[in-house]
Write a protein that holds these residues in place. Structure first.
Motif, mmCIF file in Angstrom:
data_model
loop_
_atom_site.group_PDB
_atom_site.id
_atom_site.type_symbol
_atom_site.label_atom_id
_atom_site.label_comp_id
_atom_site.label_asym_id
_atom_site.label_seq_id
_atom_site.Cartn_x
_atom_site.Cartn_y
_atom_site.Cartn_z
ATOM 1 N N PHE A 25 0.826 -1.208 0.000
ATOM 2 C CA PHE A 25 0.000 0.000 0.000
ATOM 3 C C PHE A 25 0.864 1.263 0.000
ATOM 4 C CE2 PHE A 25 -3.269 -2.981 1.365
ATOM 5 C CZ PHE A 25 -4.373 -2.509 0.670
ATOM 6 N N PHE A 26 1.979 1.235 0.723
ATOM 7 C CA PHE A 26 2.870 2.401 0.778
ATOM 8 C C PHE A 26 3.453 2.701 -0.597
ATOM 9 C CE2 PHE A 26 7.123 4.265 1.565
ATOM 10 C CZ PHE A 26 6.721 5.427 2.199
ATOM 11 N N ILE A 27 3.864 1.659 -1.293
ATOM 12 C CA ILE A 27 4.436 1.846 -2.634
ATOM 13 C C ILE A 27 3.366 2.320 -3.619
ATOM 14 C CG2 ILE A 27 5.463 0.656 -4.599
ATOM 15 C CD1 ILE A 27 6.925 -1.131 -2.574
ATOM 16 N N LEU A 28 2.164 1.702 -3.552
ATOM 17 C CA LEU A 28 1.104 2.025 -4.508
ATOM 18 C C LEU A 28 0.522 3.416 -4.299
ATOM 19 C CD1 LEU A 28 -0.888 -1.326 -4.802
ATOM 20 C CD2 LEU A 28 0.654 -0.313 -6.486
ATOM 21 N N PHE A 29 0.355 3.817 -3.028
ATOM 22 C CA PHE A 29 -0.373 5.050 -2.748
ATOM 23 C C PHE A 29 0.503 6.190 -2.222
ATOM 24 C CE2 PHE A 29 -3.492 1.592 -2.288
ATOM 25 C CZ PHE A 29 -4.405 1.994 -3.248
ATOM 26 N N THR A 30 1.812 5.958 -2.072
ATOM 27 C CA THR A 30 2.702 7.034 -1.642
ATOM 28 C C THR A 30 3.885 7.184 -2.597
ATOM 29 O OG1 THR A 30 2.109 6.693 0.681
ATOM 30 C CG2 THR A 30 4.111 7.940 0.233
ATOM 31 N N ILE A 31 4.698 6.140 -2.705
ATOM 32 C CA ILE A 31 5.891 6.229 -3.533
ATOM 33 C C ILE A 31 5.540 6.425 -5.008
ATOM 34 C CG2 ILE A 31 7.983 5.047 -4.296
ATOM 35 C CD1 ILE A 31 8.038 5.913 -1.398
ATOM 36 N N LEU A 32 4.637 5.592 -5.521
ATOM 37 C CA LEU A 32 4.277 5.663 -6.944
ATOM 38 C C LEU A 32 3.650 7.004 -7.325
ATOM 39 C CD1 LEU A 32 4.273 4.129 -9.601
ATOM 40 C CD2 LEU A 32 2.036 3.174 -8.997
ATOM 41 N N PRO A 33 2.686 7.553 -6.543
ATOM 42 C CA PRO A 33 2.149 8.875 -6.903
ATOM 43 C C PRO A 33 3.202 9.984 -6.909
ATOM 44 C CG PRO A 33 0.672 7.769 -5.378
ATOM 45 C CD PRO A 33 1.915 6.934 -5.452
ATOM 46 N N VAL A 34 4.145 9.933 -5.964
ATOM 47 C CA VAL A 34 5.206 10.948 -5.935
ATOM 48 C C VAL A 34 6.067 10.849 -7.182
ATOM 49 C CG1 VAL A 34 7.298 11.695 -4.750
ATOM 50 C CG2 VAL A 34 5.258 11.144 -3.431
ATOM 51 N N VAL A 35 6.469 9.624 -7.538
ATOM 52 C CA VAL A 35 7.296 9.427 -8.736
ATOM 53 C C VAL A 35 6.547 9.878 -9.989
ATOM 54 C CG1 VAL A 35 8.436 7.711 -10.178
ATOM 55 C CG2 VAL A 35 8.622 7.560 -7.690
ATOM 56 N N LEU A 36 5.272 9.496 -10.093
ATOM 57 C CA LEU A 36 4.470 9.900 -11.253
ATOM 58 C C LEU A 36 4.307 11.405 -11.325
ATOM 59 C CD1 LEU A 36 1.658 7.168 -11.314
ATOM 60 C CD2 LEU A 36 3.596 7.411 -12.884
ATOM 61 N N SER A 37 4.137 12.046 -10.160
ATOM 62 C CA SER A 37 3.990 13.500 -10.137
ATOM 63 C C SER A 37 5.251 14.185 -10.634
ATOM 64 C CB SER A 37 3.654 13.963 -8.720
ATOM 65 O OG SER A 37 3.508 15.364 -8.668
ATOM 66 N N VAL A 38 6.404 13.684 -10.213
ATOM 67 C CA VAL A 38 7.677 14.262 -10.674
ATOM 68 C C VAL A 38 7.819 14.092 -12.185
ATOM 69 C CG1 VAL A 38 10.184 14.088 -10.543
ATOM 70 C CG2 VAL A 38 8.810 13.942 -8.452
#
Length: 299
Positions: A25-38
């Protein structure tokens, strides 16, 4: 090296297995959105056409072609550097004061000071009534009754007063998670340390605070600082609810409301992502600076 890592994973397989749901859940809903936003910050994307790479255009546009962003950045920094330190210090001070109360009284005091954070959203209508622009508003009514005003002031529509009012309301709502962390942290300090401190020459509560309490609460102090930074830079609801969206002459605009404007209304997702990435970078940098300062002063 690979064999050693595999051995470690095998040895602690139960721990990693228990961590797996959280990490997913941390990767899907925190790490991945941050990377996609960048990544999206370097594109033009409007949800209809495929993303188109534009390089640094969005970031250049932020500072050279978006005056409202500059206003939002100034307001956000003012929120952060006023409400952040004051809320942080006030949260610890109140927690320290109520720490010596009995368990029942301490619990009651904790609830009373934490209530504004819980009910903050529900009392926005009351704040709007207090700062109502007509003579029936509580503030206008009192000031006119006492002779300080001759006619009502539109507090939430006047750009000269708006930001101050928003900061005041945000401060009222600011004793949140960090306050609870400090209350809990004060309970974990070993009482024998205070007895040893008396033997070593500590003579008053402030010396006790500086030499024993604060060094014993490093995890809670750092956690409280991180949470306060996040809250201070993420101000949006108070501006939308009291000043409107957008506010008068964008006097109450913040980084988050500006991101919401371009992301959820104009659907310029690439540009909104560049603002989000820039805000994230500021928060990370501020967090590093504050954490180093806390450790540098011996906390």
């Amino acid at each position: 090296m690979i064999n050693r890592a595999a051995a470690v994973l095998l040895k602690h397989r139960e721990s990693y297995l228990l961590m797996t749901p959280y990490m997913i859940f941390f990767i899907l809903f925190t790490i991945l959105p941050v990377v996609l936003s960048v990544v999206m910050g370097f594109t033009y994307y409007n949800l209809i056409e495929p993303p188109r790479f534009v390089g640094w255009y969005n970031y250049i546009r932020l500072f050279l072609d978006d005056d409202i962003f500059i206003t939002a950045l100034k307001n956000t920094m003012l929120f952060a550097f006023v409400t952040g330190p004051i809320s942080y210090g006030l949260s610890f001070l109140v927690a320290w004061i109520i720490n010596d109360l009995s368990r029942t009284l301490r619990s009651i005091a904790t609830v009373l000071f934490y209530i504004p954070t819980i009910i903050g959203v529900s009392v926005y209508p009351l704040w709007r009534l207090i700062f109502s622009p007509d003579a029936y508003g509580y503030l206008n009514g009192m000031l006119m009754k006492w002779g300080f005003l001759q006619e009502p002031v539109a507090w939430l529509l006047d750009k000269n007063h708006l930001l101050f009012i928003l900061i005041l309301v945000q401060l009222w709502m600011s004793m949140g998670i960090s306050f609870l962390a400090f209350v809990a942290g004060l309970q974990t300090v070993d009482s024998s340390l205070y007895e040893a401190g008396v033997v070593d020459g500590i003579r008053n509560r402030f010396q006790e605070l500086w030499y024993i309490t604060l060094p014993s609460m490093i995890p809670q102090l750092v956690f409280g600082a991180v949470m306060q930074i996040v809250i201070s830079f993420s101000v949006a609801d108070v501006s939308i609810q009291l000043a409107g969206f957008p506010s008068t002459e964008y006097a109450g605009e913040t980084m988050v409301t500006h991101i919401m404007d371009y992301g959820s209304i104009r659907y310029e997702m690439g540009y909104a992502s560049s603002m989000a990435a820039f805000l994230f970078a500021i928060m990370v940098l501020t967090n590093r600076i504050v954490t180093k300062l806390l450790h540098k002063v011996g906390i």
